[in-house]
Scaffold this motif. Structure first.
Motif, mmCIF file in Angstrom:
data_model
loop_
_atom_site.group_PDB
_atom_site.id
_atom_site.type_symbol
_atom_site.label_atom_id
_atom_site.label_comp_id
_atom_site.label_asym_id
_atom_site.label_seq_id
_atom_site.Cartn_x
_atom_site.Cartn_y
_atom_site.Cartn_z
ATOM 1 N N THR A 90 16.405 29.534 20.641
ATOM 2 C CA THR A 90 17.388 28.702 19.934
ATOM 3 C C THR A 90 17.139 27.221 20.175
ATOM 4 O O THR A 90 17.066 26.422 19.228
ATOM 5 C CB THR A 90 18.818 29.067 20.377
ATOM 6 O OG1 THR A 90 19.050 30.453 20.114
ATOM 7 C CG2 THR A 90 19.844 28.234 19.630
ATOM 8 N N LEU A 91 17.009 26.838 21.445
ATOM 9 C CA LEU A 91 16.838 25.420 21.786
ATOM 10 C C LEU A 91 15.508 24.876 21.279
ATOM 11 O O LEU A 91 15.433 23.744 20.784
ATOM 12 C CB LEU A 91 16.956 25.220 23.296
ATOM 13 C CG LEU A 91 18.339 25.516 23.896
ATOM 14 C CD1 LEU A 91 18.301 25.420 25.417
ATOM 15 C CD2 LEU A 91 19.393 24.559 23.334
ATOM 16 N N ASN A 92 14.440 25.676 21.374
ATOM 17 C CA ASN A 92 13.139 25.210 20.896
ATOM 18 C C ASN A 92 13.100 25.105 19.373
ATOM 19 O O ASN A 92 12.456 24.202 18.825
ATOM 20 C CB ASN A 92 12.025 26.135 21.393
ATOM 21 C CG ASN A 92 11.721 25.929 22.862
ATOM 22 O OD1 ASN A 92 12.118 24.923 23.449
ATOM 23 N ND2 ASN A 92 11.033 26.860 23.470
ATOM 24 N N LEU A 93 13.773 26.024 18.675
ATOM 25 C CA LEU A 93 13.833 25.937 17.212
ATOM 26 C C LEU A 93 14.624 24.702 16.777
ATOM 27 O O LEU A 93 14.235 23.996 15.835
ATOM 28 C CB LEU A 93 14.465 27.201 16.630
ATOM 29 C CG LEU A 93 13.548 28.419 16.521
ATOM 30 C CD1 LEU A 93 14.347 29.653 16.135
ATOM 31 C CD2 LEU A 93 12.429 28.177 15.501
ATOM 32 N N LEU A 94 15.731 24.429 17.464
ATOM 33 C CA LEU A 94 16.512 23.224 17.150
ATOM 34 C C LEU A 94 15.707 21.962 17.451
ATOM 35 O O LEU A 94 15.756 20.989 16.697
ATOM 36 C CB LEU A 94 17.824 23.230 17.947
ATOM 37 C CG LEU A 94 18.869 24.258 17.500
ATOM 38 C CD1 LEU A 94 20.031 24.299 18.478
ATOM 39 C CD2 LEU A 94 19.374 23.938 16.094
ATOM 40 N N ASP A 95 14.962 21.997 18.545
ATOM 41 C CA ASP A 95 14.079 20.866 18.867
ATOM 42 C C ASP A 95 13.051 20.662 17.761
ATOM 43 O O ASP A 95 12.731 19.527 17.386
ATOM 44 C CB ASP A 95 13.353 21.125 20.194
ATOM 45 C CG ASP A 95 14.030 20.432 21.360
ATOM 46 O OD1 ASP A 95 14.732 19.434 21.134
ATOM 47 O OD2 ASP A 95 13.847 20.880 22.500
ATOM 48 N N LEU A 96 12.531 21.788 17.245
ATOM 49 C CA LEU A 96 11.512 21.706 16.194
ATOM 50 C C LEU A 96 12.106 21.180 14.890
ATOM 51 O O LEU A 96 11.519 20.307 14.238
ATOM 52 C CB LEU A 96 10.896 23.089 15.975
ATOM 53 C CG LEU A 96 9.678 23.160 15.043
ATOM 54 C CD1 LEU A 96 8.504 22.417 15.650
ATOM 55 C CD2 LEU A 96 9.294 24.617 14.793
ATOM 56 N N VAL A 97 13.280 21.687 14.518
ATOM 57 C CA VAL A 97 13.912 21.299 13.249
ATOM 58 C C VAL A 97 14.336 19.833 13.262
ATOM 59 O O VAL A 97 14.104 19.094 12.300
ATOM 60 C CB VAL A 97 15.115 22.214 12.946
ATOM 61 C CG1 VAL A 97 15.906 21.692 11.761
ATOM 62 C CG2 VAL A 97 14.641 23.633 12.675
ATOM 63 N N PHE A 98 14.964 19.399 14.345
ATOM 64 C CA PHE A 98 15.501 18.039 14.395
ATOM 65 C C PHE A 98 14.572 17.053 15.108
ATOM 66 O O PHE A 98 14.549 15.863 14.775
ATOM 67 C CB PHE A 98 16.867 18.038 15.097
ATOM 68 C CG PHE A 98 17.916 18.806 14.356
ATOM 69 C CD1 PHE A 98 18.499 18.282 13.218
ATOM 70 C CD2 PHE A 98 18.312 20.069 14.780
ATOM 71 C CE1 PHE A 98 19.473 18.991 12.518
ATOM 72 C CE2 PHE A 98 19.276 20.792 14.099
ATOM 73 C CZ PHE A 98 19.855 20.248 12.956
ATOM 74 N N GLY A 99 13.806 17.549 16.081
ATOM 75 C CA GLY A 99 12.960 16.651 16.864
ATOM 76 C C GLY A 99 11.600 16.391 16.258
ATOM 77 O O GLY A 99 11.059 15.293 16.396
ATOM 78 N N PHE A 100 11.040 17.389 15.559
ATOM 79 C CA PHE A 100 9.696 17.200 15.014
ATOM 80 C C PHE A 100 9.632 16.114 13.932
ATOM 81 O O PHE A 100 8.703 15.311 13.915
ATOM 82 C CB PHE A 100 9.158 18.530 14.468
ATOM 83 C CG PHE A 100 7.729 18.463 14.010
ATOM 84 C CD1 PHE A 100 6.691 18.485 14.928
ATOM 85 C CD2 PHE A 100 7.428 18.351 12.657
ATOM 86 C CE1 PHE A 100 5.369 18.404 14.511
ATOM 87 C CE2 PHE A 100 6.118 18.277 12.235
ATOM 88 C CZ PHE A 100 5.078 18.303 13.162
ATOM 89 N N PRO A 101 10.595 16.055 12.993
ATOM 90 C CA PRO A 101 10.513 14.994 11.962
ATOM 91 C C PRO A 101 10.806 13.585 12.492
ATOM 92 O O PRO A 101 10.423 12.608 11.844
ATOM 93 C CB PRO A 101 11.584 15.401 10.939
ATOM 94 C CG PRO A 101 11.948 16.797 11.270
ATOM 95 C CD PRO A 101 11.718 16.957 12.719
ATOM 96 N N ALA A 102 11.492 13.486 13.639
ATOM 97 C CA ALA A 102 11.934 12.171 14.123
ATOM 98 C C ALA A 102 10.783 11.184 14.333
ATOM 99 O O ALA A 102 10.848 10.044 13.839
ATOM 100 C CB ALA A 102 12.757 12.333 15.399
ATOM 101 N N PRO A 103 9.709 11.539 15.052
ATOM 102 C CA PRO A 103 8.608 10.576 15.208
ATOM 103 C C PRO A 103 7.890 10.253 13.901
ATOM 104 O O PRO A 103 7.371 9.149 13.731
ATOM 105 C CB PRO A 103 7.662 11.256 16.202
ATOM 106 C CG PRO A 103 8.020 12.680 16.185
ATOM 107 C CD PRO A 103 9.467 12.752 15.849
#
Length: 313
Positions: A90-103
């Motif tokens: 759950t946490l890694n998927l949320l990181d991927l969905v919201f964190g990956f596009p940020a940079p």
């Protein structure tokens, strides 16, 4: 004839080594590091299939029950492991969905800034959180988000609202966890994308300007396609780590009120394996985690190649 060709090949190899031996000498220490700290410890993976004992060599350990799969079965019957597996995904998927596009978004916006000095200041400020440990970041989170003494909640209460349990309520904790993860990594992650943007041919932007394209059009039709291979490679690598993740961040943010959503595989292994001395069980968990990561990596790379992208190999 074959003997002469063999002698010529040996002579060419000898000349090549004499000319470039410094490069191979420089590779010696990194290769030694990989062998000693990465490949040699793989010998102990067999602990997952054996009954571990501190007084016996790993080669002498007896095989576990169920043809060596006793600890894998035991792990999947353990409710704490099931929660840790669910939370990790759950946490890694949320990181991927919201964190990956940020940079990516940050790099695109930063690339459009005209004032060089301001651009450098923004970059420096964005990079700085990456060099802070998660213990320091959690200390900042406490100062900002604590229910009673946190700055944010004090402002909310002064405005007539009720304190928000950012770090004590499960749903709010997940939002805080993901938010601080994005804050720490987006600036540092943008470096690769900025380097990829720098490699795009400037003549493409000039031609687009002649055709009347504005900044958004240039970004959408030139910059994004130009960094697409980099995005794909980094996405594949992120998918390979979907069941991984570090230990510091979840361990620093955990507290007893949110353990149901905060306990991940890394902290489960620490609590059960190191503190609980169940080394075979947690080695089995770690091996399962690695195999799933390799599976996701291979699948993501395969799909990328099928869709016409380069992939990572």
């Amino acid at each position: 004839m074959a003997k002469n060709s063999g002698n010529k090949s040996k002579a060419k190899f000898s000349v090549y080594i004499k000319r470039y031996w410094q490069l191979y000498a420089m590779l010696f220490l990194p290769l030694l590091y990989l062998v000693v700290f990465k490949y040699a410890p793989m010998i102990y993976v067999q602990i997952a299939f054996k009954k571990y004992s501190l007084v016996q060599s790993v080669w002498e350990l007896p095989l576990a029950k169920n043809h060596g799969f006793e600890y894998f079965i035991q792990a999947f019957k353990n409710n704490d492991f099931k929660y840790a597996l669910r939370n990790t995904l759950t946490l890694n998927l949320l990181d991927l969905v919201f964190g990956f596009p940020a940079p990516i978004i940050f790099a695109l916006v930063l690339n459009e800034l005209c004032f060089t000095r301001y651009k450098k200041v923004v970059q420096t400020i964005a990079y700085m959180p990456h060099f802070l440990s998660w213990v320091i970041i959690y200390s900042l989170a406490l100062q900002l988000l604590a229910p009673n003494a946190g700055l944010v909640n004090m402002i909310i209460k002064d405005l007539g609202g009720e304190a928000i349990p950012f770090l004590n309520d499960e749903a709010h904790w997940i939002g805080s966890y993901i938010g601080f993860g994005i804050w720490q990594n987006f600036g540092w992650g943008s470096i690769i994308y900025l380097a990829a943007i720098a490699g795009i041919n400037p003549e493409l932007y000039e031609a687009a300007a002649v055709d009347g394209a504005g900044r958004f059009r240039k970004m959408w039709h030139i910059t994004l396609p130009g960094i697409k291979p980099t995005i794909v490679v980094l996405l594949i690598m992120s998918l390979g780590n979907i069941l991984g993740g570090g230990f510091d961040r979840p361990f620093a943010f955990q507290n007893n009120l949110v353990m149901r959503v905060a306990d991940v595989i890394a902290t489960f292994v620490y609590r059960v394996g190191i503190k609980g001395l169940q080394f075979s069980l947690t080695t089995a968990v770690g091996l399962f985690q690695s195999l799933v990561g390799v599976f996701f990596l291979l699948m993501a790379n395969f799909i990328s190649r099928k869709l016409g992208e380069r992939g990572i190999w």
